[in-house]
Design a protein around this motif. Sequence first.
Motif, PDB file in Angstrom:
ATOM      1  N   ALA A  94       4.421  10.444  -7.337  1.00 56.23           N
ATOM      2  CA  ALA A  94       4.333   9.984  -8.784  1.00 56.23           C
ATOM      3  C   ALA A  94       6.010   9.572  -9.203  1.00 56.23           C
ATOM      4  CB  ALA A  94       3.728  11.435  -9.986  1.00 56.23           C
ATOM      5  N   GLY A  95       6.704  10.417  -8.736  1.00 51.29           N
ATOM      6  CA  GLY A  95       8.056  10.068  -8.602  1.00 51.29           C
ATOM      7  C   GLY A  95       8.136   8.631  -8.471  1.00 51.29           C
ATOM      8  N   VAL A  96       7.564   8.131  -7.188  1.00 54.49           N
ATOM      9  CA  VAL A  96       7.377   6.491  -6.833  1.00 54.49           C
ATOM     10  C   VAL A  96       7.003   6.032  -8.374  1.00 54.49           C
ATOM     11  CG1 VAL A  96       6.865   4.727  -4.931  1.00 54.49           C
ATOM     12  CG2 VAL A  96       7.824   7.136  -4.464  1.00 54.49           C
ATOM     13  N   TYR A  97       6.120   5.586  -8.221  1.00 56.79           N
ATOM     14  CA  TYR A  97       5.104   5.251  -9.987  1.00 56.79           C
ATOM     15  C   TYR A  97       6.430   4.960 -10.560  1.00 56.79           C
ATOM     16  CZ  TYR A  97       0.392   4.805  -7.430  1.00 56.79           C
ATOM     17  OH  TYR A  97      -0.390   4.629  -6.846  1.00 56.79           O
ATOM     18  N   ARG A  98       6.526   6.266 -11.307  1.00 54.25           N
ATOM     19  CA  ARG A  98       7.789   6.012 -12.102  1.00 54.25           C
ATOM     20  C   ARG A  98       8.692   5.332 -11.749  1.00 54.25           C
ATOM     21  NH1 ARG A  98      12.673   9.237 -13.435  1.00 54.25           N
ATOM     22  NH2 ARG A  98      12.085  10.462 -11.885  1.00 54.25           N
ATOM     23  N   SER A  99       9.335   5.488 -10.386  1.00 50.94           N
ATOM     24  CA  SER A  99      10.473   3.746 -10.494  1.00 50.94           C
ATOM     25  C   SER A  99      10.014   2.895 -10.747  1.00 50.94           C
ATOM     26  CB  SER A  99      10.820   4.457  -9.393  1.00 50.94           C
ATOM     27  OG  SER A  99      11.410   5.578  -9.571  1.00 50.94           O
ATOM     28  N   GLN A 100       8.649   2.853  -9.900  1.00 53.91           N
ATOM     29  CA  GLN A 100       8.147   1.367  -9.929  1.00 53.91           C
ATOM     30  C   GLN A 100       7.410   0.268 -11.061  1.00 53.91           C
ATOM     31  OE1 GLN A 100       5.510   2.406  -7.658  1.00 53.91           O
ATOM     32  NE2 GLN A 100       6.622   1.312  -5.661  1.00 53.91           N
ATOM     33  N   ARG A 101       8.036   1.828 -12.252  1.00 53.00           N
ATOM     34  CA  ARG A 101       7.547   1.391 -13.920  1.00 53.00           C
ATOM     35  C   ARG A 101       6.030   1.157 -14.016  1.00 53.00           C
ATOM     36  NH1 ARG A 101      11.467  -0.375 -17.694  1.00 53.00           N
ATOM     37  NH2 ARG A 101      13.900  -0.407 -16.792  1.00 53.00           N
ATOM     38  N   LYS A 102       5.645   2.152 -13.425  1.00 62.67           N
ATOM     39  CA  LYS A 102       3.767   2.380 -13.415  1.00 62.67           C
ATOM     40  C   LYS A 102       3.992   3.723 -13.660  1.00 62.67           C
ATOM     41  CE  LYS A 102       2.421  -0.483  -9.343  1.00 62.67           C
ATOM     42  NZ  LYS A 102       2.176  -1.006  -7.928  1.00 62.67           N
ATOM     43  N   GLY A 107      17.383   7.029  -1.388  1.00 66.36           N
ATOM     44  CA  GLY A 107      17.567   5.691  -1.127  1.00 66.36           C
ATOM     45  C   GLY A 107      17.281   4.472  -1.495  1.00 66.36           C
ATOM     46  N   ASN A 108      16.426   4.552  -2.538  1.00 67.52           N
ATOM     47  CA  ASN A 108      16.197   3.862  -3.515  1.00 67.52           C
ATOM     48  C   ASN A 108      14.764   2.699  -2.796  1.00 67.52           C
ATOM     49  OD1 ASN A 108      15.100   2.347  -5.576  1.00 67.52           O
ATOM     50  ND2 ASN A 108      17.182   1.156  -5.347  1.00 67.52           N
ATOM     51  N   SER A 109      14.258   3.704  -1.012  1.00 65.69           N
ATOM     52  CA  SER A 109      13.574   2.249  -0.556  1.00 65.69           C
ATOM     53  C   SER A 109      12.043   2.649  -0.852  1.00 65.69           C
ATOM     54  CB  SER A 109      13.293   2.761   0.885  1.00 65.69           C
ATOM     55  OG  SER A 109      12.488   1.825   1.910  1.00 65.69           O
ATOM     56  N   LEU A 110      11.848   2.015  -2.433  1.00 64.47           N
ATOM     57  CA  LEU A 110      10.440   2.857  -2.616  1.00 64.47           C
ATOM     58  C   LEU A 110       8.877   2.255  -2.246  1.00 64.47           C
ATOM     59  CD1 LEU A 110      11.124   2.355  -6.460  1.00 64.47           C
ATOM     60  CD2 LEU A 110      11.604   3.715  -5.064  1.00 64.47           C
ATOM     61  N   THR A 111       8.919   1.488  -1.261  1.00 68.02           N
ATOM     62  CA  THR A 111       7.771   1.467  -0.953  1.00 68.02           C
ATOM     63  C   THR A 111       7.756   2.044   0.517  1.00 68.02           C
ATOM     64  OG1 THR A 111       8.661  -1.759  -0.893  1.00 68.02           O
ATOM     65  CG2 THR A 111       6.714  -0.982   0.442  1.00 68.02           C
ATOM     66  N   ASN A 112       8.820   2.293   1.163  1.00 63.71           N
ATOM     67  CA  ASN A 112       8.967   3.120   2.072  1.00 63.71           C
ATOM     68  C   ASN A 112       8.514   4.484   2.114  1.00 63.71           C
ATOM     69  OD1 ASN A 112       9.550   0.839   4.332  1.00 63.71           O
ATOM     70  ND2 ASN A 112      11.839   1.269   5.017  1.00 63.71           N
ATOM     71  N   ALA A 113       8.971   5.252   0.923  1.00 64.22           N
ATOM     72  CA  ALA A 113       8.574   5.852   0.716  1.00 64.22           C
ATOM     73  C   ALA A 113       6.718   6.157  -0.205  1.00 64.22           C
ATOM     74  CB  ALA A 113       9.123   6.040  -1.694  1.00 64.22           C
ATOM     75  N   ALA A 114       6.967   4.833  -0.883  1.00 67.21           N
ATOM     76  CA  ALA A 114       5.220   4.780  -0.698  1.00 67.21           C
ATOM     77  C   ALA A 114       4.536   5.507   0.127  1.00 67.21           C
ATOM     78  CB  ALA A 114       5.035   3.915  -1.984  1.00 67.21           C
ATOM     79  N   SER A 115       4.741   4.509   1.179  1.00 70.72           N
ATOM     80  CA  SER A 115       4.225   4.131   2.861  1.00 70.72           C
ATOM     81  C   SER A 115       4.150   6.189   3.110  1.00 70.72           C
ATOM     82  CB  SER A 115       4.624   3.347   3.351  1.00 70.72           C
ATOM     83  OG  SER A 115       3.901   4.057   4.704  1.00 70.72           O
TER      84      SER A 115
END
Length: 459
Positions: A179-187, A151-159
Amino acid sequence: MAPAPEAPVPSGEPVPEAPPAPPAPLAPLAAPEGSLQAILSAVAEFLSQGDYDGALACFDRLEPEDAASTGIRLLRASVLSSAGRMGDARAIADEILLKEPTNTEALFVLATLESAQGKAREQRALLEKILTIDPKHVQALCALGTIAFQGNSLTNAASYFDRALAAEPNNGDALVGRAGVYRSQRKPKESESLLNKAITLYPRWSVPFSERARLYRGAGFYDDALKDLDRAKRLNGQDYWIAVDRGMTLVDLDRKQEALPEFNRAIAMDPEVFIAYVYSAGIKDELGDYEGAERDYGVLVKLKPEYYFAYEGLGVQKMRRGLWAEARDAFMEAYKQTPETSYALLASLCWMRAGRVTDPKQFLEQALRKVERESLEWYMLRLYHDLSGDSDVAARIDREKDPVAKARMLYYLAGFYDVRGNTSLANRYYAQVYELEQRSIIEWRLNEWIVDERNLKVN
């Protein structure tokens, strides 16, 4: 292996996210043949390869008392769910919950079943119920992380993934998900680090390899991505997304003839998913397999009617074969979704060839209202509508400085003369289009076929 740069640039292609990763495979256990540990290890091995039938067959080797235990029954229900046998999986979970209403593993099986049936609200409710019972339930945390990520809610996903890793630092799903969240966050460095750890812990699990390949491909390291996808394919040759990603990476490397079998393989595995057809159709078209391209475009418009490029591709192939009415219908569908002047003119041109030259008149009246008045496109549409004023349009095209616009309008002027029976003048303008070398536009491709078919002399 080359490291990923700090800020990889996405490829820009519309690639759907892969489905949630399966449970991380269990580490092989040193146990006597036929023991419970050996059978469970075999189940894990089959699951890592995506062989659900093989995993289910292992349960038949269990002793009755082992097979009757709650843990084994829930494992079997989970495998049944992955194998698509939803009713059998639900029956096991429901039976356990009758006696143990707070059994989080049974609730998780039900959540998985709701997800498979597209019941997102019910799935989320069950997952949140699990966390009220066990706030450190890693599978539920990862599932909620995946939902948030999609759902592109990266902050919640990371949590969610961070909580899962805090509870179980070596959990495969949590490592890959974070790792997928980091990839989407350009990390990319953080993402690569977690994927490297997952690969070290689970070297026979395909998912970390395929996810690291996505990271490398997005950063432009296509050779490294391909190496990971080769390993992923060896580990799990029946994964749709590994085949698609490998095909796309080969396209990036300009190895399209090698890429085509990968897309064909993906189509064979799941003919109802559209993305493989997009690449397959384009490659077949480029390689001269026009029949195959037309067939794939035909499937695409059924699977993904809103994907207007498929109608464009289908219309081009129908024009090549002189199926004017079918080509008209394809371009009309493309125009309905994206009212570009090219689609309107192509539809009108095919319409004229399929019947009387005045047939598209009413449609052209509507198209004229959507184009800037006095523009070159407006004058061309009006020429098709009025069937007069060609000398004025030809003069305007001659003064046009933009080579792309000039090539396009010359093609439609040539088409107008062709329909009106002035083949000599039509051929003159077709030759001029060819000489402008604007190969990126749809009109150049159509024009090229005419030049070749008529053996026109060009400079």
